[in-house]
Design a protein around this motif. Structure first.
Motif, PDB file in Angstrom:
ATOM      1  N   HIS A 130       0.847  -1.750   0.180  1.00 25.46           N
ATOM      2  CA  HIS A 130      -0.176   0.033   0.108  1.00 25.46           C
ATOM      3  C   HIS A 130       0.765   0.631  -0.180  1.00 25.46           C
ATOM      4  O   HIS A 130       2.123   1.267   0.709  1.00 25.46           O
ATOM      5  CB  HIS A 130      -1.015   0.362   1.365  1.00 25.46           C
ATOM      6  N   CYS A 132       0.725   5.364   0.775  1.00 23.68           N
ATOM      7  CA  CYS A 132      -0.714   6.331   1.078  1.00 23.68           C
ATOM      8  C   CYS A 132      -0.216   7.944   0.227  1.00 23.68           C
ATOM      9  O   CYS A 132       1.538   8.178   0.287  1.00 23.68           O
ATOM     10  CB  CYS A 132      -1.004   6.761   2.111  1.00 23.68           C
ATOM     11  N   ALA A 138      -1.701   7.864   6.278  1.00 25.31           N
ATOM     12  CA  ALA A 138      -1.636   6.407   6.663  1.00 25.31           C
ATOM     13  C   ALA A 138      -1.658   5.733   7.493  1.00 25.31           C
ATOM     14  O   ALA A 138      -1.714   4.518   7.922  1.00 25.31           O
ATOM     15  CB  ALA A 138       0.107   5.924   6.546  1.00 25.31           C
ATOM     16  N   ALA A 139      -1.918   6.850   8.598  1.00 21.99           N
ATOM     17  CA  ALA A 139      -2.477   6.899  10.844  1.00 21.99           C
ATOM     18  C   ALA A 139      -3.771   6.015  10.128  1.00 21.99           C
ATOM     19  O   ALA A 139      -3.482   5.268  11.265  1.00 21.99           O
ATOM     20  CB  ALA A 139      -1.889   7.860  11.368  1.00 21.99           C
ATOM     21  N   ARG A 142      -3.435   2.391   9.230  1.00 19.80           N
ATOM     22  CA  ARG A 142      -2.664   1.624  10.047  1.00 19.80           C
ATOM     23  C   ARG A 142      -3.621   1.493  10.915  1.00 19.80           C
ATOM     24  O   ARG A 142      -3.694   0.062  11.578  1.00 19.80           O
ATOM     25  CB  ARG A 142      -1.241   2.192  10.524  1.00 19.80           C
ATOM     26  N   TRP A 145      -6.737  -1.149   9.974  1.00 21.89           N
ATOM     27  CA  TRP A 145      -6.389  -2.316   9.331  1.00 21.89           C
ATOM     28  C   TRP A 145      -5.087  -2.710   9.498  1.00 21.89           C
ATOM     29  O   TRP A 145      -5.089  -4.399   9.680  1.00 21.89           O
ATOM     30  CB  TRP A 145      -6.647  -1.873   7.933  1.00 21.89           C
ATOM     31  N   GLY A 146      -4.339  -1.651  10.717  1.00 24.62           N
ATOM     32  CA  GLY A 146      -2.665  -2.678  11.216  1.00 24.62           C
ATOM     33  C   GLY A 146      -2.273  -2.933   9.778  1.00 24.62           C
ATOM     34  O   GLY A 146      -1.353  -3.314  10.178  1.00 24.62           O
ATOM     35  N   LEU A 147      -2.601  -1.619   8.641  1.00 22.86           N
ATOM     36  CA  LEU A 147      -1.550  -1.937   8.239  1.00 22.86           C
ATOM     37  C   LEU A 147      -0.196  -0.792   8.015  1.00 22.86           C
ATOM     38  O   LEU A 147      -0.862  -0.322   8.814  1.00 22.86           O
ATOM     39  CB  LEU A 147      -2.294  -2.264   6.632  1.00 22.86           C
ATOM     40  N   ALA A 148       0.535  -1.004   6.661  1.00 25.47           N
ATOM     41  CA  ALA A 148       1.853  -0.415   7.379  1.00 25.47           C
ATOM     42  C   ALA A 148       2.025   0.147   5.134  1.00 25.47           C
ATOM     43  O   ALA A 148       2.425   0.108   4.998  1.00 25.47           O
ATOM     44  CB  ALA A 148       3.182  -0.910   7.596  1.00 25.47           C
TER      45      ALA A 148
END
Length: 346
Positions: A130, A132, A138-139, A142, A145-148
């Motif tokens: 991903h 952003c 991005a925060a 995160r 969805w716990g993504l980075a």
């Protein structure tokens, strides 16, 4: 490296403009890039990259949900994923149309239409990597969805707007680009404009843009009703030809950007490049991107006051900050960051 960038339209919208500008910058750096898009009318400008336009005729009376599903199916049927090393989807429709892709999440939305809500969710969780365009979005990704996501800011064609000859046919005007819709804060803009016009009677409100997949007829009707109640008559231009937009932006007394949700604010950055004072809604993402280069307002009254000050007492130091900020956001830098990102995925 063979790269496919996927977008949902041939008409100008922030994510679509981003897709074609990024593609051209990647090609300038030697990458092999093809843009795939659904054909929603003529392509909004000539582009210097191969473009595969998937035919997508309008169906009168089609619901938003049905249009979304048909969009996904049409792009999925036409696209040839095996021809590319990197498939990079720029929106939820194109991310749903492929089984494996990188996704740029420009901003997050909340939809009530079931097909849209499902499309939005799948387009976040299914991609394997991903991007952003701002740290604030991005925060959100995160936290939700716990993504980075990797953060790669937008570029801006600053020179194009800085060199524009200001349009004069609209008189003295306040400009907003993005059409009339809830996310763009259009009702708040009306309220703010009515307050400003009481102090600057000759000031006109000009609204450009507005290409969208969604049905905002009810919101537009409410907006028109409120405009009549406020006794104001904005000039609604709709989508503006690519070559005419810089002059329209450069000729504005101020640029209003009262969006309730954004990922970066490309249109506002273009206004800064043109030397036009900008006032935005006070959102964390816009504080991050624009800092001290713009004015802020959290409601119609505050937006009106900031816009009035921008028009009547222009801040030369702020203008200089804005022009330098816009010039610093190049598509070349964005493309180089993308190539580094793609290489790390292999």
């Amino acid at each position: 490296m063979r790269i496919a960038l996927l977008t949902y339209s041939t008409r100008p919208r922030g994510g679509v403009v981003h897709t074609f500008a990024l593609a051209e910058a990647l090609v300038e750096l030697g990458a092999e890039v093809t843009v795939w898009t659904l054909g929603r009318g003529e392509l909004f400008r000539p582009v210097g990259v191969p473009v595969r336009v998937v035919e997508f005729p309008e169906i009168p009376g089609e619901t938003v949900g049905a249009r979304i599903l048909r969009s996904i199916a049409a792009l999925r049927e036409a696209f040839t994923p095996d021809a590319y090393d990197v498939v990079h989807a720029q929106d939820c429709i194109s991310a749903n149309a492929v089984d494996r892709c990188v996704r740029t999440i420009h901003h997050l939305d909340q939809f009530t239409t079931p097909e849209l809500a499902a499309c939005h969710e799948r387009a976040i969780v299914r991609p394997y990597a991903h991007v952003c365009v701002s740290a604030a979005v991005a925060a959100e990704v995160r936290a939700g969805w716990g993504l980075a996501p990797v953060v790669i800011p937008n570029g801006v064609d600053a020179a194009r707007f800085a060199a524009a000859t200001p349009a004069r046919e609209h008189g003295e005007y306040l400009l907003s680009v993005g059409g009339i819709e809830p996310r763009k804060g259009s009702l708040d803009l009306l309220e703010a404009y009515a307050l400003i016009r009481a102090r600057i009677p000759q000031l006109r409100l000009v609204i450009a843009g507005g290409e969208t997949l969604f049905d905002y007829r009810d919101y537009r009707a409410a907006w028109e009703t409120r405009a009549a109640a406020l006794n104001v008559t904005p000039e609604v231009l709709g989508p503006v030809p690519h070559d005419e937009l810089p002059g329209l932006v450069a000729g504005a007394a101020a640029f209003a950007f009262p969006s309730t949700k954004e990922g970066f604010g490309l249109a506002a950055m273009e206004a800064l490049a043109a030397g036009v004072p900008v006032v935005v809604r006070d959102l964390p993402v816009l504080r991050e991107v624009f800092g001290a280069a713009v004015g802020y307002g959290s409601d119609p009254s505050a937006l009106a006051e900031a816009l009035f000050q921008a028009i009547k007492e222009p801040d030369a130091a702020r203008r200089g900050r804005g022009e330098r900020l816009a010039a610093a956001h190049t598509w070349d830098a964005a493309a180089r960051r993308h190539l580094e990102f793609y290489a790390a995925l292999r």
